[in-house]
Write an enzyme that holds these catalytic residues in place. Structure first.
Site, PDB file in Angstrom:
ATOM      1  N   TYR A  55       0.825  -1.204   0.000  1.00  0.00           N
ATOM      2  CA  TYR A  55       0.000   0.000   0.000  1.00  0.00           C
ATOM      3  C   TYR A  55       0.863   1.259   0.000  1.00  0.00           C
ATOM      4  O   TYR A  55       1.570   1.557   0.953  1.00  0.00           O
ATOM      5  CB  TYR A  55      -0.932   0.016   1.206  1.00  0.00           C
ATOM      6  CG  TYR A  55      -1.878  -1.162   1.295  1.00  0.00           C
ATOM      7  CD1 TYR A  55      -2.169  -1.943   0.178  1.00  0.00           C
ATOM      8  CD2 TYR A  55      -2.493  -1.499   2.492  1.00  0.00           C
ATOM      9  CE1 TYR A  55      -3.031  -3.023   0.253  1.00  0.00           C
ATOM     10  CE2 TYR A  55      -3.358  -2.571   2.589  1.00  0.00           C
ATOM     11  CZ  TYR A  55      -3.626  -3.329   1.464  1.00  0.00           C
ATOM     12  OH  TYR A  55      -4.478  -4.404   1.558  1.00  0.00           O
ATOM     13  N   HIS A 126       0.284 -11.836   1.107  1.00  0.00           N
ATOM     14  CA  HIS A 126      -0.661 -10.982   0.382  1.00  0.00           C
ATOM     15  C   HIS A 126      -1.233 -11.691  -0.849  1.00  0.00           C
ATOM     16  O   HIS A 126      -2.431 -11.577  -1.132  1.00  0.00           O
ATOM     17  CB  HIS A 126       0.043  -9.693  -0.017  1.00  0.00           C
ATOM     18  CG  HIS A 126      -0.883  -8.550  -0.242  1.00  0.00           C
ATOM     19  ND1 HIS A 126      -0.481  -7.239  -0.165  1.00  0.00           N
ATOM     20  CD2 HIS A 126      -2.205  -8.493  -0.545  1.00  0.00           C
ATOM     21  CE1 HIS A 126      -1.504  -6.439  -0.401  1.00  0.00           C
ATOM     22  NE2 HIS A 126      -2.560  -7.179  -0.647  1.00  0.00           N
ATOM     23  N   LEU A 207     -18.114  -3.576   1.101  1.00  0.00           N
ATOM     24  CA  LEU A 207     -19.036  -2.647   0.450  1.00  0.00           C
ATOM     25  C   LEU A 207     -18.918  -2.701  -1.069  1.00  0.00           C
ATOM     26  O   LEU A 207     -19.367  -1.785  -1.776  1.00  0.00           O
ATOM     27  CB  LEU A 207     -18.781  -1.213   0.925  1.00  0.00           C
ATOM     28  CG  LEU A 207     -18.942  -0.966   2.425  1.00  0.00           C
ATOM     29  CD1 LEU A 207     -18.730   0.500   2.750  1.00  0.00           C
ATOM     30  CD2 LEU A 207     -20.300  -1.426   2.911  1.00  0.00           C
TER      31      LEU A 207
END
Length: 337
Positions: A55, A126, A207
């Site tokens: 990130y 990851h 979401l």
């Protein structure tokens, strides 16, 4: 706020994925705005924080580390390795999946330094580097645990079979993969396998990358650097079809007395006591909606309505383009488009 178990950790049922504070969805907020959001999450009682070496190519860990450091005794700090930024001959950083033991060790040690901590509570692979047996990658992670550099191990975006193989090599505490009303691949095997093995299922993008919150009426407004831009279900044609699902979803949310976002979070948490929701946001108000989802109780009828409305065959487009599909190991529904 509700708590659930991730191995030895008691965490809030809704955590905070920190990726958005550094990259992925358009222009990230300023570091100061990022720190303010983290502080707000702490004030609201959030105890699960998730970052990764990838990130912002390390910038996210550098951002969250100092903010979370004074609270390490009451939070669970998670990070990920095996996919990070690597400089090419032109000096430009590009993401590289590399699950070799030496790389995983280097990624972990770099993360520890950036986070300013002596131990990472939950350390994930990851992505599985399919050129390296999963046992080799997890074996090295197990050695990091034995050395006290991490406290528990996790995997991300792997199939039930790969999870089982890894778990035989070393106990896996958590599986983090995408799971939401419009990304229900977990139901093809990994959700049940996690329950059987005593592994927590950490649902990222609950979401639907913002879709289920109703805040993106027009996908054509996405910037070129937004990770959603190349995803098939965000193409103009597919997205227009998917938007039709929100009106009946809104009716259910009104009946439940909550926002669309809270309803989406609540649905995820109703899928099993071993499931934790991990939304990401840059806005305090959005975080508050997400956290409210952890308190919403849905009836059997409401759950059945949502399951039918968002049945996989009703979703237009796959969740990843071809490159993304090659990088994950999760079971996938067959789709056109």
């Amino acid at each position: 706020m509700q708590t659930r178990k991730i191995g030895p950790f008691d965490v809030t049922s809704v955590g905070l994925g920190c990726m958005n504070l550094s990259h992925a969805y358009g222009t990230p907020p300023s570091p100061e705005q990022g720190r303010e959001l983290l502080a707000h999450a702490l004030d609201q009682g959030v105890t699960l924080f998730d970052t990764a070496a990838l990130y912002g190519f390390g910038a996210n860990e550098t951002l969250v580390g100092p903010v979370l450091a004074p609270h390490r005794d009451r939070i669970t700090l998670c990070s990920k390795g095996g996919m990070a930024g690597v400089a090419g001959e032109d000096g430009v950083l590009r993401r590289v999946i590399d699950g070799r033991p030496a790389t995983i060790r280097r990624n972990c040690e770099d993360s520890l330094r950036r986070l300013g901590t002596e131990v990472i509570d939950l350390y994930y692979l990851h992505r599985w580097d399919k050129s390296v047996p999963i046992e080799e990658s997890v074996g090295e992670m197990g050695r990091l645990l034995q050395e006290g550099k991490v406290r528990a191990l996790g995997l991300s975006e792997v199939s039930a079979e790969t999870l089982t193989r890894a778990h035989r090599e070393h106990p896996v505490t958590a599986l983090q993969s995408e799971y939401s009303l419009w990304s229900r691949n977990a139901e093809l095997g990994t959700l049940q396998r996690c329950a059987e093995l005593g592994v927590a299922y950490v649902a990222f993008s609950p979401l639907g990358r913002g879709f289920l919150a109703g805040g993106l009426p027009d996908a054509s407004t996405l910037g070129e650097k937004d990770v959603r831009k190349p995803m098939p279900r965000f193409s103009p044609e597919n997205y227009a079809r998917n938007l039709r699902l929100l009106a009946p979803m809104r009716e259910i949310a009104e009946e439940a007395g909550c926002s669309l976002a809270a309803l989406a979070i609540a649905w995820v948490l109703h899928q099993g006591s071993h499931v934790i929701a991990l939304p990401g946001t840059t806005q305090r108000a959005h975080l508050d909606e997400d956290l409210h989802g952890g308190e919403v109780r849905l009836t059997t009828e409401q759950l059945e309505q949502l399951n039918e409305l968002f049945r996989p065959s009703a979703i237009a487009g796959s969740r990843y383009a071809a490159q993304g599909h090659r990088e994950v190991d999760t079971e996938e529904f067959e789709r056109i488009g």
